[in-house]
Design an enzyme around this catalytic site. Structure first.
Site, PDB file in Angstrom:
ATOM      1  N   MET A  92     -23.131  46.711  32.949  1.00 49.85           N
ATOM      2  CA  MET A  92     -22.615  46.862  34.288  1.00 49.85           C
ATOM      3  C   MET A  92     -23.079  45.669  35.119  1.00 49.85           C
ATOM      4  SD  MET A  92     -23.582  49.798  37.137  1.00 49.85           S
ATOM      5  CE  MET A  92     -23.619  51.026  35.926  1.00 49.85           C
ATOM      6  N   PRO A  93     -22.204  44.752  35.462  1.00 49.45           N
ATOM      7  CA  PRO A  93     -22.589  43.592  36.266  1.00 49.45           C
ATOM      8  C   PRO A  93     -22.965  43.992  37.692  1.00 49.45           C
ATOM      9  CG  PRO A  93     -20.504  43.191  35.152  1.00 49.45           C
ATOM     10  CD  PRO A  93     -20.821  44.637  34.985  1.00 49.45           C
ATOM     11  N   HIS A  94     -24.061  43.428  38.142  1.00 50.66           N
ATOM     12  CA  HIS A  94     -24.485  43.604  39.529  1.00 50.66           C
ATOM     13  C   HIS A  94     -24.762  42.218  40.088  1.00 50.66           C
ATOM     14  CE1 HIS A  94     -26.373  45.431  43.052  1.00 50.66           C
ATOM     15  NE2 HIS A  94     -27.152  44.363  43.004  1.00 50.66           N
ATOM     16  N   ASN A 115     -17.078  48.939  36.879  1.00 52.25           N
ATOM     17  CA  ASN A 115     -18.508  48.775  36.615  1.00 52.25           C
ATOM     18  C   ASN A 115     -19.171  47.680  37.447  1.00 52.25           C
ATOM     19  OD1 ASN A 115     -18.398  50.781  34.682  1.00 52.25           O
ATOM     20  ND2 ASN A 115     -18.113  49.352  32.991  1.00 52.25           N
ATOM     21  N   GLN A 135     -20.662  45.780  40.630  1.00 58.59           N
ATOM     22  CA  GLN A 135     -21.277  46.033  41.932  1.00 58.59           C
ATOM     23  C   GLN A 135     -21.621  44.707  42.587  1.00 58.59           C
ATOM     24  OE1 GLN A 135     -24.768  48.268  41.024  1.00 58.59           O
ATOM     25  NE2 GLN A 135     -23.639  50.069  40.348  1.00 58.59           N
TER      26      GLN A 135
END
Length: 65
Positions: free
Chosen positions: A1-3, A38, A40
């Site tokens: 999940m890229p943040h 996914n 953020q």
């Protein structure tokens, strides 16, 4: 999940942040093959008194973000 967290001197409008979040997200989808749901993006707005560039506080540089 890229943040993705963007830290910068406060002063950008909600519209500017919205556009940046959309572009960062789109880049991660297209080039990073991440799933849109996914991703953020958060913005960490700092006062100019709490951010320095090249050893000089931004508040002392007398400029706008």
């Amino acid at each position: 999940m890229p943040h993705v967290q963007i830290s910068w001197v406060a002063g950008r409008s909600a519209e500017q942040k919205r556009k940046i979040a959309e572009r960062v997200t789109q880049t991660l989808v297209e080039d990073g093959r991440a799933k849109l749901e996914n991703i953020q993006v958060t913005f960490h707005d700092l006062p100019a008194t709490d951010y320095a560039e090249a050893g000089v506080m931004v508040a002392d540089q007398k400029r706008t973000p």
